[in-house]
Write a protein that holds these residues in place. Sequence first.
Motif, PDB file in Angstrom:
ATOM      1  N   GLN A  64      -7.650   0.323  -0.410  1.00  0.00           N
ATOM      2  CA  GLN A  64      -7.805  -0.933   0.320  1.00  0.00           C
ATOM      3  C   GLN A  64      -9.114  -0.947   1.097  1.00  0.00           C
ATOM      4  O   GLN A  64      -9.745  -1.970   1.268  1.00  0.00           O
ATOM      5  N   THR A  71       0.830  -1.204   0.000  1.00  0.00           N
ATOM      6  CA  THR A  71       0.000   0.000   0.000  1.00  0.00           C
ATOM      7  C   THR A  71       0.865   1.254   0.000  1.00  0.00           C
ATOM      8  O   THR A  71       0.572   2.222  -0.699  1.00  0.00           O
ATOM      9  N   ASP A  99      -6.133  -1.802  -4.809  1.00  0.00           N
ATOM     10  CA  ASP A  99      -5.471  -2.305  -3.604  1.00  0.00           C
ATOM     11  C   ASP A  99      -6.373  -3.336  -2.933  1.00  0.00           C
ATOM     12  O   ASP A  99      -7.385  -2.985  -2.329  1.00  0.00           O
ATOM     13  N   GLU A 100      -6.004  -4.596  -3.073  1.00  0.00           N
ATOM     14  CA  GLU A 100      -6.806  -5.715  -2.562  1.00  0.00           C
ATOM     15  C   GLU A 100      -8.287  -5.550  -2.887  1.00  0.00           C
ATOM     16  O   GLU A 100      -9.126  -5.475  -1.989  1.00  0.00           O
TER      17      GLU A 100
END
Lengths: 368, 263
Positions: free
Chosen positions: B88, B48, B164-165
């Motif tokens: 995220q 991240t 992000d994820e």
Amino acid sequence: MKRFLSFVKKEFLHIFRDVRTLIIIFGIPVAEILIFGFAINTDLKDARIAILDLSKDATTQRLTNKLLSSGYFILEKELQSDNELESVFKEGKVRMVLVYENNFGQKLQKEGKASIQLLLDASEPNTANMLHGYTTGIINDFMMKAYPLNQQNIRIIPSVRMAYNSELKSVFMFVPGIMAIILILVSALMTSVTITREKELGTMEVLLGSPLKPIQIILGKVTPYLLLSLVNVASILGLAYFVFGLPIAGSLVLLIAECTLFIFLSLSLGILISTVSKTMQQAMLISMVGLMMPSILLSGFIFPVENMPDILYYLSFIMPPRWFIEILKSVMIKGVGFSYIWKETLILSLMTLVFIFISIKKFKIRLE
Amino acid sequence: MDNDKSIEIHVRNLVKKFGSFVANNNLSFDVYQGEIFGFLGANGAGKTTAMRILCGLSHPTSGEITVAGFDVYKQKELIKKNIGYMSQKFSLYDDLTIAENMELYGGIYGLSRKQIKVRIGELLEKLQLTDRQSTLIADLPLGWKQKLAFSVAMIHKPRIVFLDEPTGGVDPITRRQFWDLIYEAANQGITLFVTTHYMDEAEYCDRVSIMVDGRIDALDTPGNLKNKYQVQNMNDVFIKVARPDFFSQQYTVSSSHLNNQIN
Ligand SMILES: Nc1ncnc2c1ncn2[C@@H]1O[C@H](COP(=O)(O)OP(=O)(O)OP(=O)(O)O)[C@@H](O)[C@H]1O
Ligand SMILES: [Mg+2]
């Protein structure tokens, strides 16, 4: 600009979709004014008065009869001389003393004016204020009927003296106090919570990743609260004026300008709080305990600052509402102009600048 | 990688320190246009952190970095206009409807009213949500929310999308559908930079990098990596790169197990 507006629109959607937010923003101010107002307000009936008639002519007799037949007053005592004035108040038997000057009727006829003095016990300020209002109302009515044609030329001049509480403190104190608290609630607490909310949800991250500049994001978050705060200022003043008859002695423009300054101050405080708190709970706690409580306790809203222990007295200097309440009282009640409140205004302006400066610093550090 | 593809993300010797802690330790890699680049690493590896720098959200300590041809030190604003970012954490507003969320982000990215309308139509049709546009986000299942968040990140047709994820906590079928969307975007020439914890997803990437403690310890196509480490799947590649001691540990455990049984 268009980017900014779509962001502001979204902020309004948040506000109007959340019942709790709506209640805080619109319900609480109205409720507080009404509660405070009516708690103090009691209907005026059978108030005990005394009369000192130094003239004892037909005119004073007619006016006295008219007053007593209105149903609002009961004549407790007819005084014979000035000497009795003080004792009759001290005994607490009467709320008001009416003093007709010498040769009242004659003066009215010849000179076109005569004076009545109203002495009021203002230790219960609201009652005093109402007595004053009712009495002058009845006197005016009397004049209209007795001299329907040349009202302009013939006048009774009531001069009023409030005993014990010459500024009529608590009646009018509650409006400036509530104004300060509400503006802090809406502008500081609500903004700090809504900004922190974006951080907590993670949407702040996406906003920062967008072409919006950080300053636009912050301004977009606070603009709706600025507008809503102004609506609150209007509704508080409106209620106070129309429902409770609070006079606004000074300039309305000046009053609104000062309120706007205080809104800016509260918004910058809200932003500052949001930069130091990670969660909504934290922001709420800091706003409540760190801001609201000291504001209520130390601003002179509930406890007069003059009576505080030294340390609290000096602490009150750094409470923004203290200066704001001072300004409101001066403009609303004393009716003074800007030249009398420039110092307080300057203090509030400096505080605002300091808060904005620290917020920008903190925000920059966070971005690193 | 084909040489005719241009470089969209260029990173040389990227270092990011928080105080004395080194979160990104000398990263170097390139990402090509239209590529799906998998950015793997264990929790806390520094994924991240690196992604935020590439998105112009944070300053690198040192290194030479360009994104979409723009310099991350001096041209953050230009970078931001040309990328989409799905963080995220979930990034849509629960108390707004699907259409309102799209209007918001469309507006923020400077699309005209008309363009926004057209884009909303296109995106919702692709997700088969056309008749749901007045539904509040709060009333949608997580999988749909994630797919929507991805669509919203692409509302302004960015050149590069950072995810992000994006599939954290979503069921396998929805993850599969999500990857269909990613493929579709890549086919349109959009570059995708994706972090994930799911190793089956790593197989779908054109190339993957594996980060360990702030360093990139491996970077190649999934096929080449499996060959190099002599294993069948990306999961084992990951374990060999990220936890070289893991296999031997496993053997010790099972042998001591055996001993116990014998006794
Ligand atoms: N602002 C910061 N200040 C100090 N340390 C930080 C900061 N941001 C991240 N870190 C640290 O840097 C390291 C890398 O964090 P990062 O979030 O990049 O990991 P990640 O690979 O994304 O992990 P995950 O898979 O859990 O999301 C962590 O040890 C984290 O604690
Ligand atoms: Mg991460």
